[in-house]
Design an enzyme around this catalytic site. Structure first.
Site, PDB file in Angstrom:
ATOM      1  N   ASP A  14       0.858  -1.185   0.000  1.00  0.00           N
ATOM      2  CA  ASP A  14       0.000   0.000   0.000  1.00  0.00           C
ATOM      3  C   ASP A  14       0.896   1.238   0.000  1.00  0.00           C
ATOM      4  O   ASP A  14       1.678   1.452   0.927  1.00  0.00           O
ATOM      5  CB  ASP A  14      -0.892  -0.015   1.249  1.00  0.00           C
ATOM      6  CG  ASP A  14      -2.015   1.004   1.185  1.00  0.00           C
ATOM      7  OD1 ASP A  14      -2.176   1.636   0.127  1.00  0.00           O
ATOM      8  OD2 ASP A  14      -2.721   1.162   2.195  1.00  0.00           O
ATOM      9  N   ASP A 107      -2.822   2.504  -6.113  1.00  0.00           N
ATOM     10  CA  ASP A 107      -1.811   2.578  -5.059  1.00  0.00           C
ATOM     11  C   ASP A 107      -1.741   1.371  -4.132  1.00  0.00           C
ATOM     12  O   ASP A 107      -1.037   1.414  -3.123  1.00  0.00           O
ATOM     13  CB  ASP A 107      -2.026   3.843  -4.227  1.00  0.00           C
ATOM     14  CG  ASP A 107      -3.377   3.855  -3.520  1.00  0.00           C
ATOM     15  OD1 ASP A 107      -4.280   3.115  -3.946  1.00  0.00           O
ATOM     16  OD2 ASP A 107      -3.522   4.618  -2.544  1.00  0.00           O
ATOM     17  N   GLU A 108      -2.432   0.284  -4.440  1.00  0.00           N
ATOM     18  CA  GLU A 108      -2.309  -0.894  -3.586  1.00  0.00           C
ATOM     19  C   GLU A 108      -2.594  -2.168  -4.374  1.00  0.00           C
ATOM     20  O   GLU A 108      -3.310  -2.161  -5.378  1.00  0.00           O
ATOM     21  CB  GLU A 108      -3.228  -0.808  -2.367  1.00  0.00           C
ATOM     22  CG  GLU A 108      -4.701  -0.745  -2.685  1.00  0.00           C
ATOM     23  CD  GLU A 108      -5.569  -0.780  -1.419  1.00  0.00           C
ATOM     24  OE1 GLU A 108      -5.254  -1.557  -0.487  1.00  0.00           O
ATOM     25  OE2 GLU A 108      -6.561  -0.038  -1.374  1.00  0.00           O
TER      26      GLU A 108
END
Length: 365
Positions: A14, A107-108
């Protein structure tokens, strides 16, 4: 602890305050300052830097509220093309280690490294290497969680943020979950957490005392999920081919809209943007949804589903106007959105690989 599920080595990576961190990296003048990506006069915060979070600024918060909490907050317009560019670089790093990568957003992502391209035994070591490479190639930091399944990895990645990682070792899962506050369980939102508090459920050990029947009565279908995850049971595999289920566009307006001609213009513009996105990715859909957020923040949605796929900008516009007529109120509008679902992507068969995992020992975590 006996495991009624395959033991895997799962990493959840993350990025730390991704959008805001990109802006601070690209513009040194913003470093160390409280910034919010998005927002402005009428919008909502898309992301907040850690400096802003200290004042209680959070994503999805109205800009006005964010500014009240943090008077010196700096609003920065989003640059999604830049975020996607960096996200692609990060995913290239993931694929150096495994092709079992399931992105959740820009983003993860989850990574299954039980069997990996570099034959590294320790998932913990892999996570460290990935985080280091991300920093070297992008200048950004990431946090990671490592454990035997996606649920535990997701919970773990939040523990040592920012720029840290946490491993929940297989032989420590039971103790870890019993001590974990229920609001930290992935899938337990604020409303559910408050309900649990009223029932005397404050941490995992309290939740574990409830029977399956009790939890289902209290929380419906989610009760079975809570019963399992508090025991470390989560069997969902990392799915490298996540099927896109909807495409959406929306706009928050600088001034509230009430005039019909203005509404028509905005719906026309949204229809054109939606069509452009769909064409770019060869996507078709059968369900169109109109989203309206009024000045008082009340929300209204209405959908229509056709037997055949929508195929043109004109169809989106015409249908959105029909849905607009079904609105319950004639109040000033602050946001309009269109989304398409029941996509042709759902009909494409995805090939998934069922891994047979010869898991020998726990030390390699």
């Amino acid at each position: 602890m006996d495991f009624p599920f395959p033991i895997r080595k799962i990493i959840h990576v993350d990025m730390d305050a991704f959008y805001a961190s990109v802006e601070q990296h690209d513009n040194p003048a913003l470093r160390g300052k409280a910034i919010a990506v998005g927002g402005g006069h009428r919008g909502v915060v898309s992301a907040a830097s850690y400096e802003a979070r200290k004042f209680g600024v959070r994503s999805a918060m109205p800009s006005k509220t964010a500014k009240e909490k943090c008077p010196h907050l700096i609003f920065v317009p989003p640059r999604f093309a830049r975020y996607k560019e960096i996200s692609r670089k990060i995913r290239e790093i993931f694929h150096e280690y495994t092709d079992l990568v399931e992105p959740l957003s820009l983003d993860e992502a989850y990574l299954d490294v039980t069997e990996n391209k570099k034959n590294i035994e320790s998932a913990n070591q892999i996570a460290r290497e990935i985080r280091q490479k991300i920093f070297e190639q992008t200048g950004l930091t990431a946090s990671a969680g490592i454990s035997v399944n996606k649920f535990l990895a997701k919970v773990a990645s939040d523990i040592n943020k920012p720029n840290g990682q946490k491993t929940i070792h297989p032989d420590r899962i039971e103790d870890f979950l019993e001590e974990l506050p229920v609001e930290k369980f992935y899938g337990v939102g604020k409303v559910t957490a408050n309900k649990m508090f009223t029932l005397g459920i404050f941490k995992g050990s309290d939740l574990k005392k409830k029977s399956l029947d009790e939890l289902v009565k209290l929380f419906g279908k989610s009760g079975a999920y809570y019963y399992n995850v508090v025991r470390g049971i989560h069997t969902s595999e990392v799915k490298p081919h996540r099927i896109q289920k909807s495409v959406a566009v929306e706009r928050t307006f600088f001034e509230d809209l009430l005039d019909e001609q203005q509404i028509d213009e905005k719906l026309n513009s949204l229809s054109a943007e939606l069509h452009q996105r769909l064409q770019k990715n060869n996507i078709l859909g059968r369900s169109l949804t109109l989203k309206i957020k009024y000045k008082d923040f009340s929300l209204f949605t209405r959908s229509i589903t056709k037997e055949k796929y929508f195929s043109s900008e004109e169809e989106y516009f015409k249908t959105s106007k029909e849905l607009w007529k079904l609105r319950p109120f004639d109040k000033p509008v602050r946001l309009l959105g269109l989304s398409l679902s029941h996509l042709n992507t759902e009909e494409k068969k995805q090939v998934s690989v069922q891994l047979k995992i010869p898991f020998k020992e726990f030390e390699s975590y």
